[in-house]
Design a protein around this motif. Structure first.
Motif, PDB file in Angstrom:
ATOM      1  N   TYR A  45     -12.606  20.751  22.585  1.00 33.95           N
ATOM      2  CA  TYR A  45     -13.993  20.548  22.176  1.00 33.95           C
ATOM      3  C   TYR A  45     -14.269  19.083  21.880  1.00 33.95           C
ATOM      4  N   TYR A  46     -15.505  18.684  22.148  1.00 36.49           N
ATOM      5  CA  TYR A  46     -15.995  17.369  21.747  1.00 36.49           C
ATOM      6  C   TYR A  46     -17.136  17.578  20.756  1.00 36.49           C
ATOM      7  N   LEU A  47     -17.005  16.985  19.564  1.00 37.81           N
ATOM      8  CA  LEU A  47     -17.999  17.079  18.495  1.00 37.81           C
ATOM      9  C   LEU A  47     -18.167  18.511  17.983  1.00 37.81           C
ATOM     10  N   LEU A  48     -17.084  19.262  17.932  1.00 42.97           N
ATOM     11  CA  LEU A  48     -17.143  20.657  17.493  1.00 42.97           C
ATOM     12  C   LEU A  48     -17.710  20.780  16.083  1.00 42.97           C
ATOM     13  N   HIS A  49     -17.194  20.017  15.142  1.00 41.51           N
ATOM     14  CA  HIS A  49     -17.629  20.159  13.748  1.00 41.51           C
ATOM     15  C   HIS A  49     -19.090  19.745  13.583  1.00 41.51           C
ATOM     16  N   GLU A  50     -19.514  18.747  14.345  1.00 37.82           N
ATOM     17  CA  GLU A  50     -20.917  18.329  14.287  1.00 37.82           C
ATOM     18  C   GLU A  50     -21.844  19.457  14.751  1.00 37.82           C
ATOM     19  N   HIS A  51     -21.439  20.162  15.795  1.00 43.16           N
ATOM     20  CA  HIS A  51     -22.259  21.265  16.303  1.00 43.16           C
ATOM     21  C   HIS A  51     -22.274  22.441  15.335  1.00 43.16           C
ATOM     22  N   ILE A  73     -16.084  30.342  11.846  1.00 47.02           N
ATOM     23  CA  ILE A  73     -16.661  30.157  13.172  1.00 47.02           C
ATOM     24  C   ILE A  73     -15.854  29.132  13.970  1.00 47.02           C
ATOM     25  N   THR A  74     -15.444  28.059  13.315  1.00 40.14           N
ATOM     26  CA  THR A  74     -14.633  27.045  13.993  1.00 40.14           C
ATOM     27  C   THR A  74     -13.345  27.647  14.533  1.00 40.14           C
ATOM     28  N   ASN A  75     -12.664  28.454  13.723  1.00 44.78           N
ATOM     29  CA  ASN A  75     -11.410  29.063  14.164  1.00 44.78           C
ATOM     30  C   ASN A  75     -11.639  30.065  15.295  1.00 44.78           C
ATOM     31  N   LEU A  76     -12.735  30.800  15.240  1.00 45.56           N
ATOM     32  CA  LEU A  76     -13.048  31.744  16.314  1.00 45.56           C
ATOM     33  C   LEU A  76     -13.339  31.013  17.621  1.00 45.56           C
ATOM     34  N   LEU A  77     -14.036  29.885  17.525  1.00 43.45           N
ATOM     35  CA  LEU A  77     -14.334  29.108  18.728  1.00 43.45           C
ATOM     36  C   LEU A  77     -13.063  28.529  19.340  1.00 43.45           C
ATOM     37  N   LEU A  78     -12.147  28.112  18.507  1.00 44.79           N
ATOM     38  CA  LEU A  78     -10.857  27.627  19.008  1.00 44.79           C
ATOM     39  C   LEU A  78     -10.075  28.761  19.663  1.00 44.79           C
ATOM     40  N   ASP A  79     -10.120  29.937  19.050  1.00 45.26           N
ATOM     41  CA  ASP A  79      -9.465  31.114  19.615  1.00 45.26           C
ATOM     42  C   ASP A  79     -10.075  31.475  20.964  1.00 45.26           C
TER      43      ASP A  79
END
Length: 287
Positions: A45-51, A73-79
């Motif tokens: 991801y690029y700029l994941l936390h910002e989004h 949500i961040t962990n689910l997106l990484l998964d």
């Protein structure tokens, strides 16, 4: 990628073809929801936390209670990337609506929000990045809360389609001659080494890449002036460009058929492109 799993509010992963929603879904019937598009380069991801942060700001603005924390949500997106064996360039579309309930304008009670996300391949558009794009201008007829990344995008869709029908990539919105942004990106004008763009007010989306462009400009000692610019200013512009998660930093070479500057991408835009590529840890674009 072989499958495109979906994240549901029940934290379930399923193939996209098996996803079903009730016909009474507030996102479908009211546009009652918010979304994000997150860029992926080489499986990261690029700029994941910002989004993710912006998703929560948008949700708060429309009084939508998300069923996950930012960390969840961040962990689910990484998964999601791992389950798709994602190693290429792509994007994730992430959306939340107020849920599924009988159709009433008022908020439903005791209904959990629907949240889902899916992965798509998205190669970089090297041709646009290298050669620049043509755009048109159109009156900004959107609502007054464009800082919310809302599902209500009909004016954007119509403007983007009109740009396509005119052989252009984007449509620049303006109100009484003052440029706000584009149908799906932020807009910038360069004059005498200074970058002009609309202030980060309620009239525009506060783009995640826009925030990076401001930082790049600072690093390059390029003044970043948030006073906006007018349609008349475009006639005397040295350069123009746009930015978004999918378009990156793309030069604008003509507006309404008239050349911007000498009709080729400018040197300052090139510097910002290089800064973007370095920040995103990606290989320099080639045609």
């Amino acid at each position: 990628m072989s499958v495109y799993p979906i994240i549901l509010s029940q934290t379930k992963f399923t193939h996209r073809d098996k996803l079903r929603y009730p016909f009474e879904e507030r996102g479908l019937q009211f546009g009652d929801g918010v979304y994000e598009v997150i860029r992926i380069y080489k499986g990261s991801y690029y700029l994941l936390h910002e989004h993710v942060n912006r998703l929560f700001r948008s949700a708060e603005a429309i009084k939508l209670v998300l069923p996950f924390s930012k960390e969840e949500i961040t962990n689910l997106l990484l998964d999601l990337l791992q389950r798709n064996d994602m190693t290429a360039d792509g994007k994730v579309y992430l959306q939340s609506t107020r849920g599924s309930a009988p159709r009433e304008h008022t908020f439903p009670e005791d209904v959990e929000a629907n949240v889902y996300a899916y992965v798509q391949d998205l190669p970089r558009n090297h041709k646009n990045l290298e050669n620049g794009v043509n755009v048109i201008t159109r009156h900004d007829s959107r609502w007054d809360y464009c800082y919310i990344k809302s599902l209500n995008l009909l004016p954007n869709v119509l403007a983007k389609q009109e740009a396509k029908e005119n052989g252009c990539f984007e449509a620049i919105f303006h109100k009484d001659g003052l440029v706000t942004e584009c149908s799906s990106s932020n807009a910038y004008l360069v004059k005498d080494g200074k970058i002009y763009t609309h202030p980060a007010s309620s009239s525009i989306l506060h783009g995640c890449v826009r925030m990076r462009v401001e930082q790049f400009a600072s690093d390059l000692s390029l003044p970043f002036i948030e006073n906006g610019f007018s349609l008349d200013d475009i006639k005397d512009a040295d350069e123009m460009f746009l930015s978004s998660s999918t378009a990156e930093v793309t030069p604008i070479v003509s507006v309404d058929g008239a050349k911007v500057g000498n009709g080729t991408p400018g040197k300052h835009t090139r510097k910002l492109q290089e800064a973007y590529e370095k920040d995103a840890n990606i290989i320099k674009h080639t045609v």
